[in-house]
Design a protein around this motif. Structure first.
Motif, short mmCIF file in Angstrom:
data_model
loop_
_atom_site.label_atom_id
_atom_site.label_comp_id
_atom_site.label_asym_id
_atom_site.label_seq_id
_atom_site.Cartn_x
_atom_site.Cartn_y
_atom_site.Cartn_z
N LYS A 36 28.31 35.01 37.11
CA LYS A 36 27.62 33.85 37.68
C LYS A 36 28.06 33.60 39.11
N LEU A 37 27.14 33.08 39.92
CA LEU A 37 27.46 32.67 41.28
C LEU A 37 28.73 31.83 41.26
N GLY A 38 29.65 32.15 42.15
CA GLY A 38 30.90 31.39 42.24
C GLY A 38 32.04 31.96 41.41
N ALA A 39 31.77 33.01 40.63
CA ALA A 39 32.81 33.58 39.78
C ALA A 39 33.85 34.32 40.62
N VAL A 40 35.10 34.13 40.25
CA VAL A 40 36.20 34.85 40.88
C VAL A 40 36.20 36.25 40.30
N VAL A 41 36.26 37.25 41.19
CA VAL A 41 36.14 38.64 40.76
C VAL A 41 37.34 39.47 41.19
N ALA A 42 37.44 40.64 40.57
CA ALA A 42 38.53 41.59 40.81
C ALA A 42 37.95 42.99 40.82
N LYS A 43 38.76 43.93 41.29
CA LYS A 43 38.32 45.34 41.36
C LYS A 43 39.18 46.17 40.43
N LYS A 44 38.53 46.87 39.50
CA LYS A 44 39.26 47.75 38.60
C LYS A 44 39.75 48.95 39.39
N THR A 45 41.03 49.23 39.30
CA THR A 45 41.66 50.30 40.07
C THR A 45 41.03 51.66 39.78
N GLU A 46 40.79 51.94 38.53
CA GLU A 46 40.32 53.26 38.10
C GLU A 46 38.98 53.66 38.73
N ASP A 47 38.02 52.72 38.77
CA ASP A 47 36.68 53.09 39.25
C ASP A 47 36.24 52.35 40.51
N GLY A 48 37.02 51.35 40.94
CA GLY A 48 36.67 50.61 42.15
C GLY A 48 35.51 49.65 41.99
N LEU A 53 37.34 38.34 37.01
CA LEU A 53 38.80 38.28 36.98
C LEU A 53 39.29 38.25 35.53
N ASN A 54 40.31 39.06 35.24
CA ASN A 54 40.94 39.09 33.93
C ASN A 54 42.44 38.92 34.14
N PRO A 55 42.93 37.66 34.13
CA PRO A 55 44.35 37.41 34.43
C PRO A 55 45.33 38.18 33.55
N ALA A 56 44.91 38.59 32.37
CA ALA A 56 45.79 39.34 31.46
C ALA A 56 45.68 40.84 31.68
N GLY A 57 44.83 41.27 32.59
CA GLY A 57 44.61 42.70 32.82
C GLY A 57 45.82 43.39 33.44
N THR A 58 45.81 44.71 33.38
CA THR A 58 46.86 45.52 34.00
C THR A 58 46.23 46.68 34.77
N ASP A 59 44.92 46.57 35.03
CA ASP A 59 44.17 47.66 35.63
C ASP A 59 43.54 47.27 36.97
N GLY A 60 44.11 46.25 37.61
CA GLY A 60 43.56 45.76 38.87
C GLY A 60 42.70 44.51 38.69
N THR A 61 42.17 44.33 37.49
CA THR A 61 41.28 43.19 37.26
C THR A 61 42.05 41.86 37.16
N GLN A 62 43.37 41.93 37.22
CA GLN A 62 44.19 40.71 37.20
C GLN A 62 44.38 40.13 38.61
N THR A 63 43.90 40.82 39.63
CA THR A 63 44.10 40.38 41.02
C THR A 63 42.78 39.93 41.62
N ALA A 64 42.70 38.64 41.95
CA ALA A 64 41.49 38.08 42.55
C ALA A 64 41.28 38.64 43.95
N ILE A 65 40.08 39.18 44.20
CA ILE A 65 39.79 39.71 45.54
C ILE A 65 38.66 38.97 46.23
N GLY A 66 37.96 38.10 45.51
CA GLY A 66 36.86 37.39 46.13
C GLY A 66 36.05 36.59 45.13
N VAL A 67 34.92 36.09 45.62
CA VAL A 67 34.03 35.25 44.81
C VAL A 67 32.61 35.73 45.05
N ILE A 68 31.87 35.91 43.98
CA ILE A 68 30.51 36.46 44.09
C ILE A 68 29.52 35.39 44.57
#
Length: 123
Positions: A36-48, A53-68
């Motif tokens: 949804k518009l305004g969602a905080v997003v992250a980039k999965k390391t494996e595929d870019g 955002l998944n705060p419990a992730g360990t694959d890059g998705t735990q790091t906020a990089i922006g907002v859609i």
């Protein structure tokens, strides 16, 4: 008397940016994501690819990089735009994962602030 309720739009979310050419990046949202518009997003390391955002992730998705900046229902990998730096966002229009804790939210806000994205109350 009926009340009409509108979804947020970009003007509700984005209160300031240096320049859209500077503050925004085109990205690719991963297939299967419904963001949804305004969602905080992250980039999965494996595929870019971009995911919610998944705060419990360990694959890059735990790091906020922006907002859609728009709703995206990615039936396939889909191009979209995110705010990645130097902007002010209205807190009431930022969309967080449903299960995020206050501590995780504070960490994500700190990550966004590191990119110059400030989330303000009451704007």
């Amino acid at each position: 008397m009926s009340c009409i309720s509108e979804q947020n739009n970009l003007g509700d979310l984005l209160k300031y940016e240096v320049s859209s050419l500077y503050s925004r990046d085109q990205i690719t949202v991963a297939k299967g994501q419904n963001i949804k518009l305004g969602a905080v997003v992250a980039k999965k390391t494996e595929d870019g690819l971009i995911r919610v955002l998944n705060p419990a992730g360990t694959d890059g998705t735990q790091t906020a990089i922006g907002v859609i900046v728009s709703d995206v229902n990615a039936i396939e990998n889909t191009k979209a735009v995110i705010i990645t730096c130097v902007a002010i966002l209205a807190d009431h229009a930022v969309v967080w994962p449903a299960n995020i804790t206050e501590e995780q939210k504070a960490e994500a806000i700190k990550q966004l602030e590191g990119r110059g994205i400030i989330i303000r109350k009451g704007v």
